[in-house]
Design a protein around this motif. Structure first.
Motif, PDB file in Angstrom:
ATOM      1  N   ALA A  22       0.812  -1.282   0.131  1.00 49.29           N
ATOM      2  CA  ALA A  22       0.005   0.016  -0.230  1.00 49.29           C
ATOM      3  C   ALA A  22       0.753   1.141  -0.163  1.00 49.29           C
ATOM      4  N   ALA A  23       0.415   2.385  -0.654  1.00 47.44           N
ATOM      5  CA  ALA A  23       1.240   3.475  -0.948  1.00 47.44           C
ATOM      6  C   ALA A  23       0.976   4.236   0.461  1.00 47.44           C
ATOM      7  N   GLU A  24       2.139   4.905   0.710  1.00 45.94           N
ATOM      8  CA  GLU A  24       2.056   5.679   2.061  1.00 45.94           C
ATOM      9  C   GLU A  24       1.774   7.086   1.261  1.00 45.94           C
ATOM     10  N   GLU A  25       0.735   7.985   2.087  1.00 51.14           N
ATOM     11  CA  GLU A  25       0.292   9.052   1.732  1.00 51.14           C
ATOM     12  C   GLU A  25       1.038  10.204   2.511  1.00 51.14           C
ATOM     13  N   ASN A  26       1.557  11.028   1.931  1.00 45.89           N
ATOM     14  CA  ASN A  26       2.269  12.514   2.462  1.00 45.89           C
ATOM     15  C   ASN A  26       1.218  13.375   3.020  1.00 45.89           C
ATOM     16  N   THR A  27       1.176  13.328   4.181  1.00 46.19           N
ATOM     17  CA  THR A  27       0.086  14.160   4.896  1.00 46.19           C
ATOM     18  C   THR A  27       0.633  15.653   5.221  1.00 46.19           C
ATOM     19  N   ALA A  71      20.406   3.830 -16.536  1.00 49.57           N
ATOM     20  CA  ALA A  71      21.627   3.578 -17.313  1.00 49.57           C
ATOM     21  C   ALA A  71      21.835   2.285 -17.501  1.00 49.57           C
ATOM     22  N   GLU A  72      21.378   1.381 -16.261  1.00 47.44           N
ATOM     23  CA  GLU A  72      21.769  -0.001 -16.171  1.00 47.44           C
ATOM     24  C   GLU A  72      20.827  -0.579 -15.127  1.00 47.44           C
ATOM     25  N   GLY A  73      20.004  -1.452 -15.611  1.00 48.33           N
ATOM     26  CA  GLY A  73      19.115  -2.079 -14.623  1.00 48.33           C
ATOM     27  C   GLY A  73      17.655  -1.155 -14.710  1.00 48.33           C
ATOM     28  N   LEU A  74      16.768  -1.830 -13.671  1.00 47.62           N
ATOM     29  CA  LEU A  74      15.514  -1.240 -13.658  1.00 47.62           C
ATOM     30  C   LEU A  74      15.356  -0.544 -12.215  1.00 47.62           C
ATOM     31  N   HIS A  75      15.269   0.730 -12.244  1.00 46.53           N
ATOM     32  CA  HIS A  75      14.998   1.326 -11.044  1.00 46.53           C
ATOM     33  C   HIS A  75      14.015   2.543 -10.848  1.00 46.53           C
ATOM     34  N   ALA A  76      13.655   2.916  -9.673  1.00 43.99           N
ATOM     35  CA  ALA A  76      12.848   3.995  -9.355  1.00 43.99           C
ATOM     36  C   ALA A  76      13.145   4.343  -7.915  1.00 43.99           C
ATOM     37  N   PHE A  77      12.647   5.661  -7.652  1.00 45.09           N
ATOM     38  CA  PHE A  77      13.196   6.039  -6.324  1.00 45.09           C
ATOM     39  C   PHE A  77      12.139   6.628  -5.392  1.00 45.09           C
ATOM     40  N   LYS A  78      12.184   6.598  -4.175  1.00 38.65           N
ATOM     41  CA  LYS A  78      11.282   7.174  -3.384  1.00 38.65           C
ATOM     42  C   LYS A  78      11.966   8.045  -2.133  1.00 38.65           C
ATOM     43  N   ILE A  79      11.263   9.211  -1.847  1.00 38.63           N
ATOM     44  CA  ILE A  79      11.815   9.983  -0.865  1.00 38.63           C
ATOM     45  C   ILE A  79      10.734  10.040   0.173  1.00 38.63           C
ATOM     46  N   LYS A  80      10.785   9.081   0.942  1.00 38.60           N
ATOM     47  CA  LYS A  80       9.604   8.686   1.869  1.00 38.60           C
ATOM     48  C   LYS A  80       9.430   9.740   2.923  1.00 38.60           C
ATOM     49  N   ILE A 104      17.053   9.423  -0.223  1.00 41.06           N
ATOM     50  CA  ILE A 104      16.628   8.857  -1.650  1.00 41.06           C
ATOM     51  C   ILE A 104      16.876   7.387  -1.711  1.00 41.06           C
ATOM     52  N   LYS A 105      15.999   6.525  -1.819  1.00 42.19           N
ATOM     53  CA  LYS A 105      16.231   5.204  -1.954  1.00 42.19           C
ATOM     54  C   LYS A 105      15.505   4.397  -3.177  1.00 42.19           C
ATOM     55  N   CYS A 106      16.303   3.478  -3.775  1.00 41.79           N
ATOM     56  CA  CYS A 106      15.672   2.868  -4.928  1.00 41.79           C
ATOM     57  C   CYS A 106      14.525   2.097  -4.365  1.00 41.79           C
ATOM     58  N   SER A 107      13.360   2.220  -4.807  1.00 40.26           N
ATOM     59  CA  SER A 107      12.125   1.442  -4.826  1.00 40.26           C
ATOM     60  C   SER A 107      11.759   0.187  -5.589  1.00 40.26           C
ATOM     61  N   ILE A 108      12.677  -0.153  -6.427  1.00 36.56           N
ATOM     62  CA  ILE A 108      12.323  -1.219  -7.126  1.00 36.56           C
ATOM     63  C   ILE A 108      13.374  -2.253  -6.481  1.00 36.56           C
ATOM     64  N   GLN A 109      13.157  -3.563  -6.070  1.00 39.66           N
ATOM     65  CA  GLN A 109      14.340  -4.509  -5.756  1.00 39.66           C
ATOM     66  C   GLN A 109      14.984  -4.889  -6.978  1.00 39.66           C
ATOM     67  N   CYS A 110      16.252  -4.505  -6.876  1.00 37.48           N
ATOM     68  CA  CYS A 110      17.139  -4.372  -7.970  1.00 37.48           C
ATOM     69  C   CYS A 110      18.278  -5.490  -8.117  1.00 37.48           C
ATOM     70  N   GLY A 111      18.428  -6.022  -7.186  1.00 36.48           N
ATOM     71  CA  GLY A 111      19.324  -7.091  -6.940  1.00 36.48           C
ATOM     72  C   GLY A 111      20.252  -7.165  -5.671  1.00 36.48           C
ATOM     73  N   SER A 112      21.318  -7.553  -5.657  1.00 34.33           N
ATOM     74  CA  SER A 112      22.065  -8.043  -4.369  1.00 34.33           C
ATOM     75  C   SER A 112      22.553  -6.603  -3.877  1.00 34.33           C
ATOM     76  N   GLY A 113      22.698  -5.556  -4.411  1.00 34.60           N
ATOM     77  CA  GLY A 113      23.168  -4.204  -3.767  1.00 34.60           C
ATOM     78  C   GLY A 113      22.001  -3.195  -3.659  1.00 34.60           C
ATOM     79  N   HIS A 114      20.678  -3.528  -3.786  1.00 30.63           N
ATOM     80  CA  HIS A 114      19.655  -2.876  -3.841  1.00 30.63           C
ATOM     81  C   HIS A 114      19.549  -1.971  -2.362  1.00 30.63           C
TER      82      HIS A 114
END
Length: 124
Positions: A22-27, A71-80, A104-114
């Motif tokens: 579930a998405a967290e809503e910024n209040t 640039a490499e892999g599949l990523h997205a980001f989240k600033i919680k 800022i964190k990658c929000s897609i499980q992108c492998g061992s260094g995620h």
């Protein structure tokens, strides 16, 4: 009876997965989505397990157009703490009204260094 037990178990698993995703809503008003024509572009370039910069700086109250390039892999980001989530297909624009340092964190499980794929947004 076995079918019913299987269906109940399957339903419970589906509800658990849905609740976890579930998405967290910024209040707060720390970041407000905008559509200003003069927004500053902030593009994060992501490779496997790193963003192109350890730190990004923006000004308080300035409209920022956030985007990501993979640039490499599949990523997205989240600033919680700001309620900002961006992927390659959905850039977004926000005005950040509270100075501070935000993770800022990658929000897609992108492998061992995620879990180490972290950068910082400094709002001054």
């Amino acid at each position: 009876m076995k079918k019913m037990l299987f269906l109940v178990t399957l339903l419970a698993m589906a509800l658990t997965v849905a609740a976890c995703g579930a998405a967290e809503e910024n209040t707060s008003n720390a970041a407000v989505e905008t559509s200003a024509a003069d927004a500053k572009e902030l593009k994060l370039i992501a490779s496997n397990w790193v963003f192109d910069q350890e730190e990004y700086k923006v000004a308080v109250g300035e409209p920022i157009h956030f985007s990501i390039e993979n640039a490499e892999g599949l990523h997205a980001f989240k600033i919680k703490d700001l309620g900002i989530e961006v992927d390659q297909s959905s850039p977004k624009q926000f005005t950040i009204n509270e100075p501070g340092t935000y993770e800022i964190k990658c929000s897609i499980q992108c492998g061992s260094g995620h879990r180490d794929m972290i950068s910082t947004l400094v709002v001054e």
